[in-house]
Design an enzyme around this catalytic site. Structure first.
Site, PDB file in Angstrom:
ATOM      1  N   CYS A 184      -7.973   5.972  -1.013  1.00  0.00           N
ATOM      2  CA  CYS A 184      -7.941   5.571   0.401  1.00  0.00           C
ATOM      3  C   CYS A 184      -9.270   5.009   0.897  1.00  0.00           C
ATOM      4  O   CYS A 184      -9.327   4.427   1.977  1.00  0.00           O
ATOM      5  CB  CYS A 184      -7.512   6.752   1.271  1.00  0.00           C
ATOM      6  SG  CYS A 184      -5.908   7.447   0.812  1.00  0.00           S
ATOM      7  N   HIS A 229      -9.983   5.750   8.343  1.00  0.00           N
ATOM      8  CA  HIS A 229      -8.794   5.805   7.491  1.00  0.00           C
ATOM      9  C   HIS A 229      -7.714   6.579   8.235  1.00  0.00           C
ATOM     10  O   HIS A 229      -7.967   7.645   8.799  1.00  0.00           O
ATOM     11  CB  HIS A 229      -9.136   6.489   6.165  1.00  0.00           C
ATOM     12  CG  HIS A 229      -7.935   6.818   5.349  1.00  0.00           C
ATOM     13  ND1 HIS A 229      -6.951   5.891   5.069  1.00  0.00           N
ATOM     14  CD2 HIS A 229      -7.538   7.975   4.752  1.00  0.00           C
ATOM     15  CE1 HIS A 229      -6.013   6.463   4.343  1.00  0.00           C
ATOM     16  NE2 HIS A 229      -6.346   7.731   4.140  1.00  0.00           N
ATOM     17  N   ASN A 248       0.009   6.758   6.486  1.00  0.00           N
ATOM     18  CA  ASN A 248      -1.137   6.578   5.601  1.00  0.00           C
ATOM     19  C   ASN A 248      -0.776   5.545   4.534  1.00  0.00           C
ATOM     20  O   ASN A 248       0.026   5.817   3.645  1.00  0.00           O
ATOM     21  CB  ASN A 248      -1.490   7.924   4.969  1.00  0.00           C
ATOM     22  CG  ASN A 248      -2.685   7.848   4.026  1.00  0.00           C
ATOM     23  OD1 ASN A 248      -3.141   6.768   3.675  1.00  0.00           O
ATOM     24  ND2 ASN A 248      -3.168   9.000   3.594  1.00  0.00           N
TER      25      ASN A 248
END
Length: 329
Positions: free
Chosen positions: A113, A253, A283
């Protein structure tokens, strides 16, 4: 003369198919209230046939158009992903071919990520060295293909999508001002997704069933995320002698709203400065920061001179931040 790397174009793309929390409740024992109250996520986009390179290509096309560039102008393509179409060719090479970016070198990187951050820092170094003038950076994922749809602790979190930026050389002291990267391999077991297992030709085991899916130790990832997001934000502020009040926006993020709220508290930064769109996309790993940045740019929320921090964390474990001054009309 010192050359700086500035963002001259942004782009993003997500699949059309929307999966709501209520849709998920038909697959696994969960509910909209359970997911939203714990994560802030209401829906996510799930591919119905497009692979990672397809999403990456669409985001790249939009970023090039936004930068008013042709594919032939690009010197390098870097794609951050943990869900490539294949081990080889890379997603970046597939995108290079589809774009017709004949002059560009191309490769993928894996930092989970935090991938978009790592890719942007890598691109900035190529530009600062004088080797390349224009770099296309893409974060793209089809996480739906590595999810256990019976595991409500993970499948409710993730979605598919891609974000892209064009970084161009500039003599102005704007663009990327500071960056900070961290890794902690001792915590590698907190967030995993296996590759093809080693197969011993001489063993009697024969072929084994293999189903690569994401596994996560949620509470430990939460602690890591809050600590490293705070640490990376403070690091880029320290490196530029700026203060939190000098920053107009922080694009984190997009993993969990609670993580963002805790990090904002620890950094003593108003939550209003954090851009949040995870309620709509969930996500998307390496794609989240690029998608959010493009949304802000397309919605005219960013002004020349704005100081922005991009900050992420991910499997590995990895983390990092970029502080930049917005230099795009």
């Amino acid at each position: 003369m010192m050359r700086h790397a500035t963002i001259t174009g942004t782009g993003s793309y997500v699949p059309e198919n929307v999966m709501t929390n209520d849709d998920l409740a038909k697959l696994v024992d969960t509910s909209d209230e359970w997911i939203a109250s714990r994560t802030g996520i209401r829906e996510r986009r799930i591919s119905t046939g497009q692979n990672t390179s397809d999403l990456a290509y669409e985001a790249a096309v939009r970023a090039l158009a936004d930068a008013n560039l042709e594919a032939a102008d690009i010197d390098l393509i870097i794609c951050a992903t943990i869900t490539p179409d294949s081990f080889m060719p890379s997603v970046a090479c597939i995108v290079q071919d589809r774009l017709g970016a004949d002059k560009a070198a191309a490769f993928d990187i894996t930092a989970a990520c935090t991938g978009m951050i790592y890719a942007m820092v890598t691109a900035e170094k190529f530009i600062a060295s004088g080797m390349y003038q224009k770099v296309l950076v893409i974060g793209a994922e089809t996480l739906s293909k590595v999810l256990d749809w019976e595991d409500r602790s993970t499948c409710v979190l993730f979605g598919d999508g891609a974000g892209a930026v064009v970084l161009s050389a500039s003599e102005h002291k704007k663009g990327i001002m500071a960056a900070h990267l961290l890794s902690d391999g001792s915590k590698q077991s907190l967030l995993t997704c296996p590759a093809v297992p080693l197969s011993d030709l001489y063993s009697k085991e024969g072929k084994r069933n293999f189903n690569p899916v994401i596994a996560m130790q949620g509470q430990e990832v939460f602690k890591f995320a809050v600590r490293t997001v705070t640490e990376n934000i403070n690091a880029v502020l320290r490196d530029t002698s700026l203060k939190a009040e000098d920053i107009q926006f922080i694009i984190p993020h997009q993993a969990n709203r609670r993580i963002i709220e805790q990090a904002a508290k620890f950094c003593n930064v108003p939550i209003e400065k954090f851009y949040i769109n995870l309620d709509r996309f969930g996500n998307t790993s390496a794609a989240t920061i690029g998608i959010a940045l493009d949304e802000m740019a397309q919605n005219k929320e960013l002004k020349q001179g704005d100081k922005i921090i991009l900050v992420g964390f991910g499997g590995g474990m990895t983390s990092g931040a970029v502080l930049l001054e917005w230099d795009k009309d």
